[in-house]
Enzyme design. Structure first.
Site, short mmCIF file in Angstrom:
data_model
loop_
_atom_site.label_atom_id
_atom_site.label_comp_id
_atom_site.label_asym_id
_atom_site.label_seq_id
_atom_site.Cartn_x
_atom_site.Cartn_y
_atom_site.Cartn_z
N LYS A 103 -7.19 0.71 -118.31
CA LYS A 103 -8.41 0.11 -117.36
C LYS A 103 -9.55 0.94 -117.88
O LYS A 103 -10.62 -0.01 -117.97
CB LYS A 103 -8.02 0.42 -115.80
CG LYS A 103 -9.01 0.14 -114.84
CD LYS A 103 -8.48 0.58 -113.49
CE LYS A 103 -9.77 0.22 -112.53
NZ LYS A 103 -9.29 0.79 -111.23
N GLU A 145 -4.22 9.95 -124.02
CA GLU A 145 -2.95 9.53 -124.76
C GLU A 145 -2.92 8.25 -125.19
O GLU A 145 -2.37 7.90 -126.30
CB GLU A 145 -2.13 9.60 -123.43
CG GLU A 145 -1.71 10.96 -122.91
CD GLU A 145 -2.70 11.30 -121.99
OE1 GLU A 145 -3.53 10.85 -121.91
OE2 GLU A 145 -1.87 12.14 -120.85
N GLY A 190 -5.06 1.27 -110.76
CA GLY A 190 -3.98 1.46 -111.78
C GLY A 190 -2.62 1.18 -111.35
O GLY A 190 -1.87 0.46 -112.06
N ARG A 191 -2.29 1.88 -110.33
CA ARG A 191 -0.64 1.91 -109.92
C ARG A 191 -0.63 0.63 -109.07
O ARG A 191 0.63 0.52 -108.60
CB ARG A 191 -0.72 3.12 -109.07
CG ARG A 191 -1.38 3.23 -107.94
CD ARG A 191 -1.30 4.88 -107.49
NE ARG A 191 -2.03 5.07 -106.41
CZ ARG A 191 -3.41 5.67 -106.50
NH1 ARG A 191 -3.73 5.65 -107.83
NH2 ARG A 191 -4.22 5.84 -105.54
N GLU A 225 0.70 9.16 -105.85
CA GLU A 225 -0.55 9.04 -106.05
C GLU A 225 -1.31 8.69 -104.97
O GLU A 225 -2.70 8.64 -104.91
CB GLU A 225 -0.72 8.48 -107.44
CG GLU A 225 -2.25 9.16 -108.18
CD GLU A 225 -2.11 8.44 -109.71
OE1 GLU A 225 -2.29 9.18 -110.55
OE2 GLU A 225 -1.93 7.02 -109.94
N HIS A 233 27.68 10.85 -108.33
CA HIS A 233 28.29 11.74 -109.45
C HIS A 233 27.42 12.93 -109.74
O HIS A 233 27.66 14.03 -110.47
CB HIS A 233 28.81 11.31 -110.57
CG HIS A 233 29.88 10.34 -110.15
ND1 HIS A 233 31.16 10.34 -109.97
CD2 HIS A 233 29.62 8.79 -110.11
CE1 HIS A 233 31.67 8.97 -109.71
NE2 HIS A 233 30.65 8.29 -109.66
N LYS A 242 -7.23 17.34 -116.38
CA LYS A 242 -7.45 16.54 -117.43
C LYS A 242 -8.60 17.27 -118.22
O LYS A 242 -8.73 17.38 -119.26
CB LYS A 242 -7.94 15.20 -117.11
CG LYS A 242 -7.15 13.97 -117.27
CD LYS A 242 -8.17 12.62 -117.21
CE LYS A 242 -7.22 11.54 -116.56
NZ LYS A 242 -8.15 10.26 -116.33
C1 G6Q Z 1 -3.33 4.87 -111.25
C2 G6Q Z 1 -3.58 6.07 -112.11
C3 G6Q Z 1 -3.35 6.53 -113.41
C4 G6Q Z 1 -3.91 5.51 -114.77
C5 G6Q Z 1 -3.39 6.24 -115.84
C6 G6Q Z 1 -4.15 5.24 -116.85
O1 G6Q Z 1 -3.40 4.48 -110.15
O2 G6Q Z 1 -5.31 5.99 -111.87
O3 G6Q Z 1 -1.87 6.34 -113.52
O4 G6Q Z 1 -3.38 4.13 -114.48
O5 G6Q Z 1 -4.31 7.37 -115.83
O6 G6Q Z 1 -5.41 5.02 -117.05
P1 G6Q Z 1 -5.98 3.88 -117.58
O7 G6Q Z 1 -5.32 2.66 -117.68
O8 G6Q Z 1 -7.47 3.92 -117.42
O9 G6Q Z 1 -5.82 4.09 -119.26
#
Ligand code: G6Q
Length: 547
Positions: free
Chosen positions: A206, A212, A267-268, A353, A384, A512
């Site tokens: 996003k 990463e 994002g989620r 989150e 199990h 971070k």
């Molecule tokens: C979700 C969070 C988080 C995010 C990641 C990736 O709600 O904000 O999990 O999706 O940190 O972020 P980017 O899509 O910006 O790389």
């Protein structure tokens, strides 16, 4: 004391819970023959039975009063109409608009967002069809067979979970892979298995600033160019999903090959946006749109059903009941079958989150529990492993059992065995087995009285562990779409009761920032006093073994 705790609705529930804590589920079923009919619903193709939750008609009525006092449905309407309910980030929360299949206008800052959403969906269709029909080819003229999504968190877990869930709907010849972790083995091991000429990388971020994702994407591009040797060929093998045009261009991806979304998609909650591109590449755009349809069915139910019929509202309220009034600290997600094996991890992020907050919408520290710890794993495997604690541990652990009734891959009696195991667990958790029954069973097995006296207490199950069961006919895109939307709205409802911002995630920031401060110190002798003594000692240990 917070206004929520002081409210008459909360206080009434607190008094009611004093009585309910000593009531056994088995007695609730014995007392009310209508219980199952009263406490199950069929919504958007999902049959949901919450009769094994420790609630009565009175409990649900009191919970509805709490919802009304907290203005949950007013807040729901605010979300659906594009108001900025994410107040700490000044954003609307409109994942529901992404799957608004009837195109009801939704306004953000006076502009209807539906035309933009539909434009991106059309671009996704054109692109995925070009790949599937062999009109989008790799640099040697070969068809694309492998899609690698590079993203993390919300840009990974949703598409990854959905591609697993819908693997039986995969288009012939299409494979999908996911790289999230910065740990070098993840991407290195995957790349060894791929043919660059037939691989398409989807860089999903996003913000397009996530360490990463960008690091892995650069590694993928280096690997690709080591084979293709021509920077012009990158355009055929790298596309981006992002809200950040500038950063995508700076990375070297042609923004013609970028699929956008908007800051009002968290994002989620983003798998319904272009972040779902790997899903569409894997199962086809028609399949992806069926997923949106399923979620839309649940959205319309949540938006329009009366409170008494409203399944996400009821289930969100039960989550609050279990957490705040019965004292549960966790929620176990127990899908039966392997296709939904990644659902617990997906819902863990969605819930933890969103509702892992301790400050209310006015900035006051709360004096009540908020989001539960969400965890789980696929059955029957879990039986199990960790179910022992659910059956005989000391904690109250509500759980959700989830299964498709028919399988796409029938094999002898295996699906029947899967379902019988699931139902058996929900019954065993509810009913338990008392000492008298245990002793009788041991005597019938011919055991001596000394053994019975010694062992029988260990074989007692108290039962009374609450659960909900969610069944649907088959693992279709519609069913999984409705299932995930049900959970999203449950999370919304609980967050609205708790009066928190379910749509920000400031909690990810501190770590971070500290990782950025620590990176230059890795492999070096620590500068004494720069960090705390424990961290400095750990840095020294890393230094001793570094290279
Ligand atoms: C979700 C969070 C988080 C995010 C990641 C990736 O709600 O904000 O999990 O999706 O940190 O972020 P980017 O899509 O910006 O790389």
């Amino acid at each position: 004391m917070s206004p929520l705790i002081q409210s008459p609705a909360w206080q009434a529930l607190a008094r009611h819970s004093d009585m309910m804590k000593s009531v056994h589920l088995a007695d609730l079923f014995a007392q009310n023959p209508e219980r199952t009919a009263q406490f199950s619903r069929l919504v958007a193709g999902l049959h949901v039975d919450y009769s094994k939750q420790r609630v009565t008609v009175e409990t649900l009525a009191l919970l509805q009063q709490l919802a009304s006092a907290q203005g949950v449905l007013t807040r729901r309407d605010a979300m659906f109409s594009g108001e900025e309910i994410n107040t700490t980030e000044d954003r609307a929360v409109l994942h529901v608009a992404l799957r608004n299949r009837r195109n009801r206008p939704v306004f953000v800052d006076g502009a209807d967002v539906m035309p933009e959403i539909n434009t991106v969906l059309q671009r996704m269709r054109r692109f995925t069809e070009a790949v599937h029909e062999g009109r989008w080819l790799g640099y040697t003229g070969e068809r694309i067979t492998d899609v690698v999504n590079i993203g993390i968190g919300g840009s990974d877990l949703g598409p990854r979970m959905m591609c697993d869930a819908l693997a039986s709907h995969a288009l012939p010849g299409m494979k999908v892979h996911f790289v999230a972790n910065i740990a070098p083995s993840e991407i290195a091991n995957l790349l060894k298995t791929l043919d660059p000429a037939r691989t398409l990388f989807v860089v999903a971020s996003k913000t397009f600033t996530t360490q990463e994702t960008l690091t892995n994407a650069f590694a993928a591009r280096r690997w690709f160019l080591d084979h293709a040797n021509d920077p012009a060929t990158v355009a055929k093998h790298f596309v981006a999903v992002s809200t950040n045009h500038t950063a995508v261009a700076a990375f070297g991806i042609n923004t013609d090959n970028m699929f956008g979304f908007w800051d009002w998609v968290g994002g989620r909650y983003s798998l319904w946006s272009a972040i779902g591109l790997p899903i569409a590449l894997y199962i086809g755009m028609n399949g992806f749109e069926r997923l949106l349809e399923g979620a839309h069915g649940m959205d319309e139910h949540f938006r329009l059903a009366t409170p008494e019929e409203n399944l996400p509202l009821i289930m969100g309220l039960i989550d609050v009941w279990n957490s705040n009034f019965l004292g549960a600290e966790t929620l176990a997600i127990l899908p039966y079958g392997t296709r939904l094996g990644r659902l617990p991890a997906y819902l863990q992020q969605a819930s933890m989150e969103s509702n892992g907050k301790s400050v209310d919408l006015e900035g006051n520290r709360v004096d009540y529990s908020t989001g539960a710890i969400v965890w789980g794993g696929a059955g029957t495997n879990g039986q199990h492993a960790f179910y022992q604690l659910l059956h005989q541990g000391t904690r109250l652990i509500p759980s959700d059992f989830i299964a498709a009734i028919r399988t796409h891959t029938p094999l002898g009696d295996q699906q029947a065995m899967l379902l019988s195991n699931m139902l058996a667990q929900t019954r065993a958790l509810m009913l338990g087995r008392g000492l008298d029954a245990v002793v009788a069973e041991m005597r019938a097995a011919g055991m001596d009285e000394a053994t019975i006296a010694r062992v029988s207490p260990h074989r007692v199950f108290l039962g009374n562990q609450p659960s909900s069961t969610i069944l649907f006919p088959q693992m279709t895109p519609e069913a999984v779409g409705a299932l995930v939307a049900l959970y999203e709205h449950r999370i919304f409802v609980a967050g609205a009761i708790w009066y928190i911002d379910s749509y920000d995630q400031w909690g990810v920031e501190l770590g971070k920032q500290m990782a950025g401060e620590l990176l230059p110190a890795i492999g070096k002798v620590p500068i004494t006093g720069a960090f705390d003594p424990s961290t400095e000692a750990l840095l020294s240990t890393i230094h001793q073994h570094w290279l």
